[in-house]
Design a protein around this motif. Sequence first.
Motif, PDB file in Angstrom:
ATOM      1  N   THR A   1     -18.327  15.529  15.694  1.00 18.89           N
ATOM      2  CA  THR A   1     -19.785  15.508  15.761  1.00 18.89           C
ATOM      3  C   THR A   1     -20.190  15.355  17.218  1.00 18.89           C
ATOM      4  O   THR A   1     -19.378  15.543  18.115  1.00 18.89           O
ATOM      5  N   THR A   2     -21.427  14.997  17.476  1.00 19.87           N
ATOM      6  CA  THR A   2     -21.878  14.733  18.839  1.00 19.87           C
ATOM      7  C   THR A   2     -22.408  13.306  18.917  1.00 19.87           C
ATOM      8  O   THR A   2     -22.707  12.682  17.890  1.00 19.87           O
ATOM      9  N   VAL A   3     -22.531  12.806  20.147  1.00 19.34           N
ATOM     10  CA  VAL A   3     -22.970  11.425  20.339  1.00 19.34           C
ATOM     11  C   VAL A   3     -24.362  11.202  19.744  1.00 19.34           C
ATOM     12  O   VAL A   3     -24.606  10.241  19.018  1.00 19.34           O
ATOM     13  N   GLY A   4     -25.289  12.110  20.038  1.00 21.01           N
ATOM     14  CA  GLY A   4     -26.643  11.960  19.526  1.00 21.01           C
ATOM     15  C   GLY A   4     -26.725  12.091  18.025  1.00 21.01           C
ATOM     16  O   GLY A   4     -27.434  11.321  17.352  1.00 21.01           O
ATOM     17  N   ALA A   5     -26.008  13.050  17.475  1.00 17.50           N
ATOM     18  CA  ALA A   5     -26.016  13.240  16.021  1.00 17.50           C
ATOM     19  C   ALA A   5     -25.418  12.031  15.312  1.00 17.50           C
ATOM     20  O   ALA A   5     -25.880  11.635  14.228  1.00 17.50           O
ATOM     21  N   HIS A   6     -24.405  11.406  15.920  1.00 16.20           N
ATOM     22  CA  HIS A   6     -23.806  10.214  15.318  1.00 16.20           C
ATOM     23  C   HIS A   6     -24.792   9.058  15.308  1.00 16.20           C
ATOM     24  O   HIS A   6     -24.892   8.325  14.307  1.00 16.20           O
ATOM     25  N   ARG A   7     -25.535   8.876  16.417  1.00 13.47           N
ATOM     26  CA  ARG A   7     -26.528   7.790  16.442  1.00 13.47           C
ATOM     27  C   ARG A   7     -27.560   7.969  15.330  1.00 13.47           C
ATOM     28  O   ARG A   7     -27.948   7.002  14.665  1.00 13.47           O
ATOM     29  N   LEU A   8     -28.019   9.193  15.129  1.00 16.38           N
ATOM     30  CA  LEU A   8     -29.001   9.431  14.070  1.00 16.38           C
ATOM     31  C   LEU A   8     -28.379   9.256  12.683  1.00 16.38           C
ATOM     32  O   LEU A   8     -29.049   8.814  11.746  1.00 16.38           O
ATOM     33  N   ALA A   9     -27.092   9.586  12.566  1.00 16.15           N
ATOM     34  CA  ALA A   9     -26.426   9.473  11.262  1.00 16.15           C
ATOM     35  C   ALA A   9     -26.303   8.015  10.820  1.00 16.15           C
ATOM     36  O   ALA A   9     -26.353   7.719   9.623  1.00 16.15           O
ATOM     37  N   VAL A  10     -26.127   7.103  11.798  1.00 13.11           N
ATOM     38  CA  VAL A  10     -25.972   5.690  11.440  1.00 13.11           C
ATOM     39  C   VAL A  10     -27.302   4.935  11.568  1.00 13.11           C
ATOM     40  O   VAL A  10     -27.338   3.712  11.376  1.00 13.11           O
TER      41      VAL A  10
ATOM     42  N   ASN B   1     -32.871  16.077  22.537  1.00 14.34           N
ATOM     43  CA  ASN B   1     -32.783  16.358  23.967  1.00 14.34           C
ATOM     44  C   ASN B   1     -32.381  15.144  24.797  1.00 14.34           C
ATOM     45  O   ASN B   1     -32.680  15.064  25.990  1.00 14.34           O
ATOM     46  N   THR B   2     -31.694  14.167  24.186  1.00 16.57           N
ATOM     47  CA  THR B   2     -31.123  13.068  24.954  1.00 16.57           C
ATOM     48  C   THR B   2     -30.047  13.621  25.889  1.00 16.57           C
ATOM     49  O   THR B   2     -29.383  14.605  25.560  1.00 16.57           O
ATOM     50  N   ALA B   3     -29.886  12.977  27.041  1.00 13.39           N
ATOM     51  CA  ALA B   3     -28.947  13.489  28.047  1.00 13.39           C
ATOM     52  C   ALA B   3     -27.537  13.652  27.486  1.00 13.39           C
ATOM     53  O   ALA B   3     -26.831  14.611  27.815  1.00 13.39           O
ATOM     54  N   ASP B   4     -27.101  12.722  26.608  1.00 17.71           N
ATOM     55  CA  ASP B   4     -25.739  12.805  26.062  1.00 17.71           C
ATOM     56  C   ASP B   4     -25.720  13.297  24.617  1.00 17.71           C
ATOM     57  O   ASP B   4     -24.712  13.145  23.931  1.00 17.71           O
ATOM     58  N   TYR B   5     -26.821  13.872  24.154  1.00 13.91           N
ATOM     59  CA  TYR B   5     -26.917  14.234  22.733  1.00 13.91           C
ATOM     60  C   TYR B   5     -25.782  15.168  22.300  1.00 13.91           C
ATOM     61  O   TYR B   5     -25.197  14.993  21.227  1.00 13.91           O
ATOM     62  N   ASP B   6     -25.442  16.153  23.116  1.00 15.76           N
ATOM     63  CA  ASP B   6     -24.456  17.161  22.726  1.00 15.76           C
ATOM     64  C   ASP B   6     -23.039  16.822  23.148  1.00 15.76           C
ATOM     65  O   ASP B   6     -22.142  17.668  23.029  1.00 15.76           O
ATOM     66  N   THR B   7     -22.811  15.611  23.640  1.00 14.08           N
ATOM     67  CA  THR B   7     -21.454  15.216  24.021  1.00 14.08           C
ATOM     68  C   THR B   7     -20.588  15.107  22.767  1.00 14.08           C
ATOM     69  O   THR B   7     -20.903  14.336  21.856  1.00 14.08           O
ATOM     70  N   PRO B   8     -19.495  15.877  22.687  1.00 17.39           N
ATOM     71  CA  PRO B   8     -18.697  15.872  21.453  1.00 17.39           C
ATOM     72  C   PRO B   8     -17.890  14.586  21.293  1.00 17.39           C
ATOM     73  O   PRO B   8     -17.340  14.050  22.264  1.00 17.39           O
ATOM     74  N   ILE B   9     -17.810  14.065  20.069  1.00 17.60           N
ATOM     75  CA  ILE B   9     -16.972  12.919  19.731  1.00 17.60           C
ATOM     76  C   ILE B   9     -16.411  13.148  18.335  1.00 17.60           C
ATOM     77  O   ILE B   9     -16.885  14.010  17.587  1.00 17.60           O
ATOM     78  N   THR B  10     -15.405  12.368  17.994  1.00 21.29           N
ATOM     79  CA  THR B  10     -14.809  12.423  16.662  1.00 21.29           C
ATOM     80  C   THR B  10     -14.928  11.046  16.018  1.00 21.29           C
ATOM     81  O   THR B  10     -14.458  10.052  16.577  1.00 21.29           O
ATOM     82  N   VAL B  11     -15.567  10.973  14.870  1.00 17.70           N
ATOM     83  CA  VAL B  11     -15.775   9.709  14.166  1.00 17.70           C
ATOM     84  C   VAL B  11     -15.197   9.833  12.766  1.00 17.70           C
ATOM     85  O   VAL B  11     -15.626  10.691  11.986  1.00 17.70           O
ATOM     86  N   GLY B  12     -14.213   8.995  12.474  1.00 18.06           N
ATOM     87  CA  GLY B  12     -13.590   9.035  11.148  1.00 18.06           C
ATOM     88  C   GLY B  12     -12.951  10.371  10.841  1.00 18.06           C
ATOM     89  O   GLY B  12     -12.973  10.811   9.680  1.00 18.06           O
ATOM     90  N   GLY B  13     -12.416  11.033  11.862  1.00 22.18           N
ATOM     91  CA  GLY B  13     -11.774  12.329  11.675  1.00 22.18           C
ATOM     92  C   GLY B  13     -12.733  13.495  11.600  1.00 22.18           C
ATOM     93  O   GLY B  13     -12.298  14.630  11.417  1.00 22.18           O
ATOM     94  N   VAL B  14     -14.037  13.245  11.752  1.00 21.65           N
ATOM     95  CA  VAL B  14     -15.038  14.303  11.686  1.00 21.65           C
ATOM     96  C   VAL B  14     -15.604  14.546  13.079  1.00 21.65           C
ATOM     97  O   VAL B  14     -16.020  13.604  13.768  1.00 21.65           O
TER      98      VAL B  14
ATOM     99  N   LYS C   1     -28.485   1.774   9.598  1.00 24.05           N
ATOM    100  CA  LYS C   1     -27.316   0.984   9.240  1.00 24.05           C
ATOM    101  C   LYS C   1     -26.738   0.228  10.434  1.00 24.05           C
ATOM    102  O   LYS C   1     -26.164  -0.836  10.261  1.00 24.05           O
ATOM    103  N   GLN C   2     -26.858   0.799  11.640  1.00 28.73           N
ATOM    104  CA  GLN C   2     -26.294   0.190  12.847  1.00 28.73           C
ATOM    105  C   GLN C   2     -27.332   0.242  13.968  1.00 28.73           C
ATOM    106  O   GLN C   2     -27.375   1.182  14.761  1.00 28.73           O
ATOM    107  N   THR C   3     -28.163  -0.781  14.021  1.00 24.97           N
ATOM    108  CA  THR C   3     -29.203  -0.843  15.045  1.00 24.97           C
ATOM    109  C   THR C   3     -28.608  -0.950  16.437  1.00 24.97           C
ATOM    110  O   THR C   3     -29.229  -0.546  17.423  1.00 24.97           O
ATOM    111  N   GLY C   4     -27.409  -1.468  16.545  1.00 26.21           N
ATOM    112  CA  GLY C   4     -26.780  -1.692  17.844  1.00 26.21           C
ATOM    113  C   GLY C   4     -26.606  -0.453  18.695  1.00 26.21           C
ATOM    114  O   GLY C   4     -26.442  -0.562  19.909  1.00 26.21           O
ATOM    115  N   VAL C   5     -26.653   0.741  18.094  1.00 24.23           N
ATOM    116  CA  VAL C   5     -26.476   1.953  18.898  1.00 24.23           C
ATOM    117  C   VAL C   5     -27.670   2.184  19.814  1.00 24.23           C
ATOM    118  O   VAL C   5     -27.588   2.981  20.763  1.00 24.23           O
TER     119      VAL C   5
END
Length: 304
Positions: A201-210, A186-199, A213-217
């Motif tokens: 996804t959403t902004v929130g789902a990408h943060r959880l996926a990395v 339920n983050t404000a931008d969680y469902d914002t669509p993005i494309t990462v590596g040709g796939v 591995k990437q604390t900087g997010v």
Amino acid sequence: LEPERQREIEGGVDATLLDGRGTLEVTLFRKNISVLLLQRTLAPSTGFATSIFNGGKMVTSGTEVAIGLVPVQTPDLQWIFRTTFFTTKSKITELPVPTFRAGGFGTALGAYQIEVGASPTQIDGNDSLPDGSTIVRKIGEGTPDFTMSFSSDLQWRSFSLSGLVDWQQGGSIINLTKFLYDLGGNTADYDTPITVGGVETTVGAHRLAVFGKQTGVYVEDASFVKVREISLSYDVPQELLSSVWGTARTLRLSLSGRNLFTFTDYSGLDPEVSNFGNQQITRNIDVAPFPPSRSFFFTIAADF
């Protein structure tokens, strides 16, 4: 334990300009601290959580500048303006023990690392290399580049208007509130669509996926401009006061507000946050705290 020892060298210049309507203060300092009081996290197998010990040296240097001006000064109108600038940097120059972490929740979520040649407020975390491997390195700095404040006092006849604005540039915050919201989806931008590596996804789902591995997010810029306080006062003229309230010698009516506005790119509730109290190290961690309240006051001050 022994007390820390400090040796400080300070120099500066104070000047009065424009026939007394301007002042300038410049101060430079360098502080050498030895026999540091340090706290490190121990391995759970020792049976203790932390250890406080003496050792190591640190150097802190900085600059302070203060300017005061009286741009307008007449019998009916007076304006006083002040501004201050402050910047400081610290570096660990000696440690009797290997590099250790002084706070945070591990490198996956960001941790403060104490090591020779580095700032004691540096934030280390996990990061990904092009080959997909994960390393630990510096991803942020808790100490801001500089802070400034601006205060103004304007008086016109019986009216007074004053205000205070603070500006912080730089610094980093570990936004673990965003991480908790991401886990709940339920983050404000969680469902914002993005494309990462040709796939797709959403902004929130990408943060959880990395995550891991990437604390900087979850590390963000702590810069902000805050309107701390604005106050408007009215001194009732003596003639009017005598006819309305004969026993009063003076009467002042004031309306003021605090924490009125915050301008920042930080996505959390407030960039000036600390879940661990007012301390220099491990303070820039945001784990769902209450933000400062906005308050308004109406004051009647009478002198009899």
